[in-house]
Design a protein around this motif. Structure first.
Motif, PDB file in Angstrom:
ATOM      1  N   UNK B 132       0.830  -1.207   0.000  1.00 34.78           N
ATOM      2  CA  UNK B 132       0.000   0.000   0.000  1.00 34.78           C
ATOM      3  C   UNK B 132       0.866   1.259   0.000  1.00 34.78           C
ATOM      4  N   UNK B 133       1.925   1.233   0.799  1.00 34.90           N
ATOM      5  CA  UNK B 133       2.783   2.428   0.885  1.00 34.90           C
ATOM      6  C   UNK B 133       3.489   2.690  -0.442  1.00 34.90           C
ATOM      7  N   UNK B 134       4.057   1.648  -1.039  1.00 43.16           N
ATOM      8  CA  UNK B 134       4.787   1.824  -2.304  1.00 43.16           C
ATOM      9  C   UNK B 134       3.836   2.276  -3.412  1.00 43.16           C
ATOM     10  N   UNK B 135       2.662   1.681  -3.453  1.00 47.81           N
ATOM     11  CA  UNK B 135       1.673   2.083  -4.464  1.00 47.81           C
ATOM     12  C   UNK B 135       1.289   3.549  -4.291  1.00 47.81           C
ATOM     13  N   UNK B 136       1.100   3.973  -3.061  1.00 47.04           N
ATOM     14  CA  UNK B 136       0.733   5.374  -2.804  1.00 47.04           C
ATOM     15  C   UNK B 136       1.845   6.323  -3.244  1.00 47.04           C
ATOM     16  N   UNK B 137       3.073   5.953  -2.956  1.00 50.72           N
ATOM     17  CA  UNK B 137       4.216   6.796  -3.335  1.00 50.72           C
ATOM     18  C   UNK B 137       4.306   6.942  -4.850  1.00 50.72           C
ATOM     19  N   UNK B 138       4.250   5.823  -5.551  1.00 51.31           N
ATOM     20  CA  UNK B 138       4.431   5.870  -7.006  1.00 51.31           C
ATOM     21  C   UNK B 138       3.245   6.549  -7.698  1.00 51.31           C
ATOM     22  N   UNK B 139       2.068   6.305  -7.195  1.00 50.19           N
ATOM     23  CA  UNK B 139       0.884   6.933  -7.784  1.00 50.19           C
ATOM     24  C   UNK B 139       0.905   8.443  -7.568  1.00 50.19           C
ATOM     25  N   UNK B 140       1.300   8.851  -6.371  1.00 44.15           N
ATOM     26  CA  UNK B 140       1.394  10.287  -6.095  1.00 44.15           C
ATOM     27  C   UNK B 140       2.435  10.950  -6.995  1.00 44.15           C
ATOM     28  N   UNK B 177      10.498  -8.403  -1.705  1.00 42.75           N
ATOM     29  CA  UNK B 177      10.508  -8.658  -3.147  1.00 42.75           C
ATOM     30  C   UNK B 177       9.139  -9.121  -3.644  1.00 42.75           C
ATOM     31  N   UNK B 178       8.509  -9.970  -2.865  1.00 40.42           N
ATOM     32  CA  UNK B 178       7.156 -10.390  -3.253  1.00 40.42           C
ATOM     33  C   UNK B 178       6.220  -9.193  -3.312  1.00 40.42           C
ATOM     34  N   UNK B 179       6.373  -8.294  -2.357  1.00 43.10           N
ATOM     35  CA  UNK B 179       5.533  -7.092  -2.332  1.00 43.10           C
ATOM     36  C   UNK B 179       5.812  -6.207  -3.551  1.00 43.10           C
ATOM     37  N   UNK B 180       7.085  -6.068  -3.918  1.00 42.99           N
ATOM     38  CA  UNK B 180       7.452  -5.264  -5.096  1.00 42.99           C
ATOM     39  C   UNK B 180       6.794  -5.850  -6.354  1.00 42.99           C
ATOM     40  N   UNK B 181       6.863  -7.168  -6.495  1.00 39.99           N
ATOM     41  CA  UNK B 181       6.220  -7.810  -7.654  1.00 39.99           C
ATOM     42  C   UNK B 181       4.710  -7.601  -7.635  1.00 39.99           C
ATOM     43  N   UNK B 182       4.136  -7.671  -6.454  1.00 37.39           N
ATOM     44  CA  UNK B 182       2.690  -7.465  -6.323  1.00 37.39           C
ATOM     45  C   UNK B 182       2.301  -6.058  -6.773  1.00 37.39           C
ATOM     46  N   UNK B 184       4.019  -4.001  -8.772  1.00 38.38           N
ATOM     47  CA  UNK B 184       4.282  -3.810 -10.205  1.00 38.38           C
ATOM     48  C   UNK B 184       3.216  -4.490 -11.058  1.00 38.38           C
ATOM     49  N   UNK B 185       2.730  -5.631 -10.592  1.00 42.93           N
ATOM     50  CA  UNK B 185       1.706  -6.348 -11.359  1.00 42.93           C
ATOM     51  C   UNK B 185       0.379  -5.588 -11.371  1.00 42.93           C
ATOM     52  N   UNK B 186       0.130  -4.855 -10.298  1.00 43.20           N
ATOM     53  CA  UNK B 186      -1.151  -4.156 -10.187  1.00 43.20           C
ATOM     54  C   UNK B 186      -1.133  -2.774 -10.841  1.00 43.20           C
ATOM     55  N   UNK B 187       0.042  -2.152 -10.888  1.00 46.57           N
ATOM     56  CA  UNK B 187       0.153  -0.804 -11.468  1.00 46.57           C
ATOM     57  C   UNK B 187       0.352  -0.913 -12.979  1.00 46.57           C
ATOM     58  N   UNK B 192       9.447  -4.969 -13.317  1.00 46.60           N
ATOM     59  CA  UNK B 192      10.465  -5.329 -12.329  1.00 46.60           C
ATOM     60  C   UNK B 192      11.727  -5.832 -13.031  1.00 46.60           C
ATOM     61  N   UNK B 193      12.880  -5.387 -12.525  1.00 48.42           N
ATOM     62  CA  UNK B 193      14.171  -5.906 -12.979  1.00 48.42           C
ATOM     63  C   UNK B 193      14.716  -6.834 -11.902  1.00 48.42           C
ATOM     64  N   UNK B 194      15.057  -8.056 -12.289  1.00 49.44           N
ATOM     65  CA  UNK B 194      15.575  -9.025 -11.321  1.00 49.44           C
ATOM     66  C   UNK B 194      16.945  -8.603 -10.796  1.00 49.44           C
ATOM     67  N   UNK B 195      17.203  -8.970  -9.537  1.00 49.38           N
ATOM     68  CA  UNK B 195      18.523  -8.738  -8.945  1.00 49.38           C
ATOM     69  C   UNK B 195      19.281 -10.055  -8.785  1.00 49.38           C
ATOM     70  N   UNK B 196      18.802 -11.091  -9.411  1.00 47.67           N
ATOM     71  CA  UNK B 196      19.408 -12.402  -9.204  1.00 47.67           C
ATOM     72  C   UNK B 196      20.888 -12.407  -9.586  1.00 47.67           C
ATOM     73  N   UNK B 197      21.683 -13.010  -8.733  1.00 43.17           N
ATOM     74  CA  UNK B 197      23.102 -13.193  -9.028  1.00 43.17           C
ATOM     75  C   UNK B 197      23.983 -11.975  -8.788  1.00 43.17           C
ATOM     76  N   UNK B 198      23.395 -10.842  -8.422  1.00 35.59           N
ATOM     77  CA  UNK B 198      24.215  -9.645  -8.198  1.00 35.59           C
ATOM     78  C   UNK B 198      24.951  -9.770  -6.865  1.00 35.59           C
ATOM     79  N   UNK B 199      26.090  -9.110  -6.776  1.00 30.99           N
ATOM     80  CA  UNK B 199      26.957  -9.277  -5.609  1.00 30.99           C
ATOM     81  C   UNK B 199      27.185  -7.930  -4.910  1.00 30.99           C
ATOM     82  N   UNK B 200      27.707  -8.022  -3.682  1.00 28.79           N
ATOM     83  CA  UNK B 200      27.766  -6.828  -2.821  1.00 28.79           C
ATOM     84  C   UNK B 200      29.187  -6.350  -2.577  1.00 28.79           C
ATOM     85  N   UNK B 201      29.262  -5.110  -2.137  1.00 30.50           N
ATOM     86  CA  UNK B 201      30.484  -4.603  -1.509  1.00 30.50           C
ATOM     87  C   UNK B 201      30.748  -5.431  -0.246  1.00 30.50           C
TER      88      UNK B 201
END
Lengths: 283, 283
Positions: B132-140, B177-182, B184-187, B192-201
């Protein structure tokens, strides 16, 4: 909290080399980022990837040492390579600076405007129209911020201009300095900080980092005394050195430990140890 | 010209080490500074002194290579350490981002919003209110910018969270991540861009610079195909390497020569020679 607005061109943004002077880390100083305040760290005014040490952090540190229980924030709006004609009331630089400053005014009281500009106008007799333009810019800024009496500190252009490198074209810096003095004398609560004796990076146009510390201290002197600073203080070197000689507080040591770890220095265990040691040893 | 808006937290701002990847220097790419556009140089989003490589420059370079005669500007508004609750419509981060974006809209058309955020919400069941929060931010954001259909690309949180260093606390990244996909699917027009396999500092929370180049390329794929990118392209390594293999143009070589001299490398005569050689040899 209190705040100061930084406007002008590259020597206000800062191009002094970061590695050439001790850092200023002070938990009572912050900088405006994305509409909020963050702990001040240099470069404060990141207009270009070559941004570095400018005069504002030394000003802020001197102010903080004189007001030890208060907070001061820096609002960076200086833009490298900008001429006075680009700082007119309808131009994007001044409009954007006003927008940033007004946002910062929601959470702070602006107590001074620090201005340094003129290298880009030190040729082709531009000094003839410079006083009117500079006066219009500063007056519009005060009006827009609803701060008709806020002190404005204007730095002189340095002596080394017109001699080498990128500074070669700035042959009329003395005439621009005369114009700056003329404007400051006519405007209420406007004071000039001398640039005498300051030295440049190898590029011949940008103040080096040690000079920026001295210049910032002179800006603070002008602010504090409400008068032009026409000659450097006899004890300037000692006073500038004292800006970076205080012992870091626990919060400051924690910040430095976090920064080192984020930059890849040391293990997580090293970080945790340093972080905890900072908390436990306030000496 | 076209532009893109960068919003979210530190992995959108970028913390990849600048020295770990070849720079992107492209005279058709710029970044928003003080209300105007300047040649893009990293770090683009200087929210902290540890700012570095983020995903947007690789996105921009991929876009530029596909649109060789067009200009693209980056509007940096990402803020390290910010939680979704700090990105509400009435908070300073979103209000400031909108103010910056609207200023940039005077001189550009925003063609995409790049978003990456969620590390600060990957604990204590915050994922429950995250959609709900992410949707509100992006919609605004879309409403305020009068761009109801502008594509929004959301990056996943990386796999390495919850394991070490500063990433240890982000134990609920899979749920975010599940929430992000949810969301993006509704908006509409959100991908969504996958982050699979990316590595960190070494800090365990920030994407390293090579991963940020790959991530930015995935953001571009999602933008270009108008679809989620759920697996990396088979040729990703080759395609990412091609982002930094073009021969610099005369203007780009002049920029690099100016930068080196401003940083104290070489004499004025060296600079003049390099600058003139850049003009004279367009090969």
């Amino acid at each position: 909290m209190k705040s100061i607005l930084m406007v002008g061109q590259s020597n206000m943004a800062g191009r002094g080399f970061l590695t050439a002077v001790p850092p200023i880390v002070n938990e009572n100083l912050s900088m405006f980022r994305n509409g909020r305040w963050q702990l001040m760290a240099e470069p404060v005014n990141f207009d270009r990837e070559v941004a570095g040490v400018g005069p504002a952090p030394a000003f802020a540190q001197a102010w903080s040492q004189a007001h030890p229980h208060e907070q001061l924030g820096l609002i960076p709006c200086a833009e490298g390579g900008s001429a006075i004609a680009e700082w007119g009331p309808d131009g994007p630089l001044l409009r954007h600076a006003i927008q940033e400053a007004q946002f910062a005014q929601e959470t702070s009281d602006i107590i001074a405007i620090l201005w340094h500009q003129g290298e880009n106008d030190s040729h082709d007799h531009l000094y003839r129209t410079y006083p009117q333009q500079l006066t219009a810019t500063l007056t519009h800024l005060r009006t827009a911020l609803k701060l008709p009496h806020v002190p404005i500190i204007l730095g002189e252009l340095p002596d080394f201009l017109g001699q080498q490198g990128f500074g070669l074209s700035a042959v009329e810096a003395p005439q621009i300095n005369a114009a700056i003095h003329q404007v400051a004398a006519a405007l209420p609560q406007a004071y000039v900080a001398t640039a005498t004796g300051l030295t440049s990076n190898p590029d011949g146009i940008h103040l080096d980092a040690p000079s920026q510390r001295r210049f910032g201290y002179r800006y603070y002197q002008a602010f504090q005394t409400q008068a032009d600073v026409t000659v450097p203080a006899a004890q300037e070197a000692t006073q500038v050195a004292q800006l970076t000689q205080s012992t870091p507080t626990p919060a400051e040591r924690q910040y430095l430990a976090s920064k080192r770890f984020a930059q890849g220095q040391g293990t997580f265990a090293d970080f945790i140890a340093a972080y905890q040691a900072a908390q436990e040893d306030p000496a």
